[in-house]
Write a protein that holds these residues in place. Sequence first.
Motif, short mmCIF file in Angstrom:
data_model
loop_
_atom_site.label_atom_id
_atom_site.label_comp_id
_atom_site.label_asym_id
_atom_site.label_seq_id
_atom_site.Cartn_x
_atom_site.Cartn_y
_atom_site.Cartn_z
N UNK A 1 7.08 -8.59 7.34
CA UNK A 1 8.00 -7.78 6.65
C UNK A 1 6.97 -7.02 5.47
N UNK A 2 5.99 -7.79 5.21
CA UNK A 2 4.93 -6.91 4.37
C UNK A 2 4.14 -6.01 5.24
N UNK A 3 3.96 -6.14 6.41
CA UNK A 3 3.25 -4.80 7.14
C UNK A 3 4.10 -3.83 7.33
N UNK A 4 5.34 -4.20 7.65
CA UNK A 4 6.43 -3.25 7.70
C UNK A 4 6.52 -2.13 6.55
N UNK A 5 6.34 -2.95 5.55
CA UNK A 5 6.49 -2.14 4.11
C UNK A 5 5.39 -1.13 4.42
N UNK A 6 4.13 -1.63 4.37
CA UNK A 6 2.76 -1.15 4.50
C UNK A 6 2.80 0.28 5.40
N UNK A 7 3.54 0.21 6.43
CA UNK A 7 3.43 1.18 7.45
C UNK A 7 4.81 2.01 7.31
N UNK A 8 5.48 1.80 6.18
CA UNK A 8 6.49 2.71 6.04
C UNK A 8 6.22 4.11 6.05
N UNK A 9 7.10 5.12 6.66
CA UNK A 9 6.69 6.35 6.41
C UNK A 9 5.80 6.91 7.86
N UNK A 10 5.20 5.91 8.50
CA UNK A 10 4.41 6.19 9.64
C UNK A 10 4.94 5.61 10.92
N UNK A 11 5.62 4.40 10.88
CA UNK A 11 6.03 3.55 11.93
C UNK A 11 7.35 3.10 11.33
N UNK A 12 8.44 3.02 12.04
CA UNK A 12 9.60 2.45 11.70
C UNK A 12 9.60 1.16 12.36
N UNK A 13 9.94 0.28 11.47
CA UNK A 13 9.91 -1.36 12.19
C UNK A 13 11.17 -2.04 11.43
N UNK A 14 11.97 -2.75 12.20
CA UNK A 14 13.12 -3.60 11.67
C UNK A 14 12.86 -5.05 11.99
N UNK A 15 13.29 -5.78 11.24
CA UNK A 15 13.38 -7.29 11.45
C UNK A 15 14.84 -7.68 11.57
N UNK A 16 15.31 -8.19 12.59
CA UNK A 16 16.91 -8.47 12.57
C UNK A 16 16.97 -9.83 12.32
#
Length: 561
Positions: A413-428
């Motif tokens: 989740x933290x890495x998802x936030x760091x990559x926001x704007x570059x790579x879309x990541x979802x955790x369901x």
Amino acid sequence: MNGKIAYFSMEIALKSGMPTYSGGLGVLAGDTIRSASDLKIPLVAVSLLYRKGYFYQRLDSSGWQTEEPVEWVVEDFLVEMAERVTVTIEGRMVYLRAWKYDMKGINDFTVPVYFLDTDLEENSQWDRNLTDFLYGGDDHYRICQEVILGIGGVKMLRSLGYHDIERFHMNEGHPSLLTLELLDEEANKAGRTSIITEDVEAVRKSCVFTTHTPVSAGHDRFAMDLVTRVLGNREVLDMKDVFCCGGLLNMTYLALNLSHYVNGVAKKHGEVSRHMFTNYIIDSITNGVHAETWTSQPIQDLFDCYIPGWREDNASLRYALNIPKDELSVAHAKAKRLLIQYVNHQTNAGMDEDIFTIGFARRAAAYKRGDLLFQDLERLREISSQVGLFQVIYSGKAHPKDVGGKELIKRIHQLKSMLKGDIRIAYIPNYNMELGKMITSGVDLWLNTPQPPLEASGTSGMKAALNGVPSLSILDGWWLEGYIKDVTGWSIDSNDQDMDGVSDRSKDALSLYNKLSEIIPLFYRKQKHYVDIMKNCIAINGSFFNTQRMLQQYIVKAYFL
């Protein structure tokens, strides 16, 4: 009763609405039962009920997992049986009942599944709660559950009329106390109260054991003072060569000592198991998945058109090579659209149906290394900006007591936030059968990054293959058998084979990045070649890595010798 094979499993996945499973072991059990009904194998299955399920997963804004009970209406899915049996726990009688689920196959042949339940007025409140939670509580709670499953399961089957069972199949070590009840039965048949060598040999001939993991947490061990407290002073406890290992009751060794056939769940896992348990003959039967259950509806429609009879004969999926490329592309696009719409609705991730989509969904555990993809964030950004856009869908629960697994989810989740704007990541959250089918059929690439050799088999990649989704995976478990370079997918060239899980992650990550840099351009610029690989996944891997083939091997090797 028509049940020559009794299949015991701590968890069984039959429906998403029945929280009687946690992950791969239960899903494998459910798929085994489905194929047994399809193949008309005279099998009966036994598990526990779990009134409060495994757990309902909540992820807070930081990605930290908390658990809540799962409330479900048992009567909506199961039928209560009239029979009652008892087991002795700590010197007291605990009453059991069974709830029945009929698994109907493609030809209406039925395999009954019985779920044992202690929630009866005759029991104390503590005993009534013994079948509330899957993998809950402490060692005391767990061994009491395993008494109910193993000893109580045999007693319930006898009460239900199953007197001619030829094989008892222990799916992992949890049910292995069933061997104690079988030993007692042998002695009683001969009018004895003591166990002799002939009883041990008779029980061994009737038992089959499948071990599922090299990870130590998967092998239950109990202190002998706790065992004596729960089971009482049984004569069999003095048979140290059968019952005790290193001063502990080891459920795996109990099953190994009292089974005529033992197997791992992939060729590599069989080899690893032989190194772990050097004094035992351990074969291997590679896992599979139930083809119809895990194939998306658009792909099923395609199979119905070009491979009639594929449900009855999964091996005929090899003819998937004849499916027109454009029709496979259209079918996959339908499954992908369903997934992306669901993900966006659940997470507001803003994912795009036209972007290359990677899936990673399984139990969140440290050795599965779900965060390996994020070893070098700058390299990831570079791949996305210079090689081709991609997005990633994650899902999976951590065991409530697995702090490392919870930290892994939080880190993603933290890495998802760091990559926001570059790579879309979802955790369901709340990964289950329904979500698993949606993800394995809807992504463009299945990613698997376990620490070798700790991946015993793995079945998620098999589900993906049935849907024409290639894998990018560490060469471990089933992928060692299913991988053909650039034909069925790609490998991450792991540099380590340490049982302790110590490796140079950076080298594994570098291989992962290099392979992604090869795969993504194929998807965008050589679509026809990519679809060829998708067809190969179905024809080569889907036609083999299924529970029809798996059960046929059990029949030949273990069940009807």
